[in-house]
Write an enzyme that holds these catalytic residues in place. Structure first.
Site, PDB file in Angstrom:
ATOM      1  N   ASP A  63      -1.355  -8.566  12.482  1.00  0.00           N
ATOM      2  CA  ASP A  63      -2.681  -9.104  12.170  1.00  0.00           C
ATOM      3  C   ASP A  63      -3.106 -10.230  13.100  1.00  0.00           C
ATOM      4  OD1 ASP A  63      -3.007  -7.411   9.893  1.00  0.00           O
ATOM      5  OD2 ASP A  63      -1.644  -8.725   8.794  1.00  0.00           O
ATOM      6  N   HIS A  95       6.500 -12.423   8.297  1.00  0.00           N
ATOM      7  CA  HIS A  95       6.539 -11.058   7.772  1.00  0.00           C
ATOM      8  C   HIS A  95       7.662 -10.964   6.750  1.00  0.00           C
ATOM      9  CE1 HIS A  95       7.032  -6.658   7.667  1.00  0.00           C
ATOM     10  NE2 HIS A  95       5.773  -6.628   8.027  1.00  0.00           N
ATOM     11  N   SER A 103       0.823  -1.220   0.000  1.00  0.00           N
ATOM     12  CA  SER A 103       0.000   0.000   0.000  1.00  0.00           C
ATOM     13  C   SER A 103       0.852   1.263   0.000  1.00  0.00           C
ATOM     14  CB  SER A 103      -0.967   0.005   1.189  1.00  0.00           C
ATOM     15  OG  SER A 103      -0.285  -0.158   2.413  1.00  0.00           O
ATOM     16  N   ARG A 146       4.025  -4.348  17.116  1.00  0.00           N
ATOM     17  CA  ARG A 146       2.609  -3.957  17.028  1.00  0.00           C
ATOM     18  C   ARG A 146       1.726  -5.068  17.610  1.00  0.00           C
ATOM     19  NH1 ARG A 146       2.167  -2.894  10.753  1.00  0.00           N
ATOM     20  NH2 ARG A 146       3.216  -4.933  10.858  1.00  0.00           N
ATOM     21  N   HIS A 199      -1.781  -8.765   2.024  1.00  0.00           N
ATOM     22  CA  HIS A 199      -1.444  -7.497   2.687  1.00  0.00           C
ATOM     23  C   HIS A 199      -2.524  -7.201   3.731  1.00  0.00           C
ATOM     24  CE1 HIS A 199       0.347  -3.769   3.509  1.00  0.00           C
ATOM     25  NE2 HIS A 199      -0.089  -3.028   2.502  1.00  0.00           N
TER      26      HIS A 199
END
Length: 454
Positions: free
Chosen positions: A403, A348, A272, A357, A302
């Site tokens: 995620d 990743h 993105s 995160r 993604h």
């Protein structure tokens, strides 16, 4: 090898010392300037820096390109200037040099000890400085004043089938906003390239301000019978987004502040961010560029991954029950892998450790929802999945990414519609992509045109 290892360690210690000094320096910043005034002061200085860099270091090599890199999605290939954040394979993301824990400590919050305000992070991304609470609040007010969405945008979204994917509706809404682009108007009238950043700044702040309104409209249209909740006239960016979606629990508002902040930027090479930068390099305006970025974010590899994680976890519960044992969970993970699928939320493209995160979301869960059954299952997966992926011997990073956790938190507070989760990611990513886009134009970065081979 020993000398090389010592050199690397010393380099990291020196870098950490430098970062610590910069954090102390940032803490001492005090200014009553607004965001635009800060940028007006910073841009000439950074333009000179870039000019000097090109003149004195333009021929310095940054690495070798291998066939594996060309065939492997350009992994590890350095080819972009991205000012707002940098991803270290071992440490994770740093926003203008600050780690996530440092941001949580230094950035203004809605309440004492609370999660960082996205407005504070936006200020940091654009200026490299930590704003005061007053500056963050002033930026909140400015974004609210820019958040008006014309009726034709809603009509454009309404022309789509209601069962169209939320990302399709969201991206369409952003494209419909494009008719208000200040950059396009200025370019058509004839504007000097040294001034390109000024209408880009206006467009970018408008994009950031308006996308939560469009995203909330999509959510209420699909899932809440079209009953729209208007913008609150005093809430901050993250709190207002949660409010427009239909949530008033103070913990959910805090979660949304954290969610938007940590999903905002992840350096420039992800799909993105790179898409937004690439499209903007053709001088497409910020609306066109950000809509393109959203379409990249919508891919399963993604941004759609956060949707896939919760659906997979719910499938585990459906097939094995909430009280699944560790051994049963191991069997289920192997079953997933042996069927040719991946365990969503793990691995990743750059990181080689647990995503920070993920860690900050885990800390949020341990503080606010330690007994949630799905959170407990996520905790078990954290123990079970990495050793199994390491056994395979093919996975470079067996650790959880962002995620792996976000869906469980959202589900706990009532946002259970997994198909919508990527839209939340898209709203968050507007902060990073638009911040860098302003600097792209301020620094006069050129049209991107790499060379391909057969």
């Amino acid at each position: 090898r020993g000398i090389a290892a010592l050199s690397k360690l010393r380099s990291r210690i020196d870098r950490q010392s430098c970062l610590n000094s910069s954090v102390r320096w940032i803490q001492m910043q005090s200014s009553s300037k607004d965001l635009r005034s800060e940028l007006e002061d910073l841009i000439p200085e950074q333009q000179e820096r870039l000019k000097k860099l090109k003149k004195e270091r333009g021929n310095v090599e940054l690495g070798n390109i291998t066939v594996d890199m060309v065939l492997g999605g350009m992994r590890g290939m350095i080819g972009l200037l991205w000012e707002t954040s940098l991803l270290d394979p071992e440490e994770g993301i740093r926003f203008r040099g600050l780690s996530i824990p440092e941001c949580q400590k230094l950035l203004p919050a809605a309440k004492p000890g609370g999660e960082p305000l996205p407005e504070g992070l936006l200020w940091l991304l654009l200026t490299g400085k930590v704003p005061s609470k007053e500056q963050a609040d002033a930026l909140s007010a400015e974004l609210r004043s820019r958040a008006s969405v014309p009726d034709h945008v809603y009509k454009t979204i309404d022309a789509l089938p209601i069962n169209a994917h939320p990302m399709t509706q969201f991206s369409t809404g952003v494209m419909a906003l494009q008719v208000q682009s200040e950059f396009q108007k200025a370019y058509e009238k004839g504007i000097h390239k040294s001034k390109f950043w000024e209408p880009t700044y206006e467009d970018c702040l408008n994009v950031i301000a308006r996308v939560p309104v469009v995203a909330a409209y999509v959510y209420r249209r699909i899932y809440k019978n079209g009953q729209v909740i208007p913008l609150h006239d005093s809430l901050d960016y993250g709190g207002n987004f949660a409010h427009m979606l239909g949530f008033e629990d103070p913990q959910m508002l805090e979660l949304m502040r954290l969610y938007v902040a940590i999903h905002s930027d992840h350096e420039g090479g992800n799909v993105s961010a790179h898409t937004g930068h690439l499209v903007a390099s053709a001088l497409s305006d910020p609306y066109l560029s950000f809509a393109a970025a959203l379409n990249g974010l919508a891919g399963p590899l993604h941004g759609l991954a956060n949707q896939e994680v919760l659906l997979w976890i719910k499938k585990v519960v459906e097939e094995c029950g909430e009280n699944i044992t560790t051994e049963q969970l191991k069997d289920y993970v192997w079953k997933t892998l042996n069927s040719g699928k991946v365990v969503p939320g793990y691995g990743h493209g750059v990181l080689r450790k647990t995503d920070p995160r993920y860690t900050c979301q885990r800390e949020f869960a341990m503080k606010h929802l330690p007994d949630d059954p799905l959170f407990q299952l996520v905790s078990k997966l954290y123990e079970v999945v990495p050793p199994i992926l390491q056994q395979l011997g093919k996975v470079k990073n067996p650790w959880p990414n962002v995620d792996a956790h976000s869906g469980v938190l959202l589900n706990h507070y009532g946002l259970t519609e997994a198909r919508y989760y990527t839209v939340l990611f898209g709203v968050s990513r507007s902060l990073g992509i638009c911040s860098q886009l302003i600097w792209d134009r301020a620094l006069g970065l050129p049209l991107e045109r790499p060379k391909s081979v057969t």
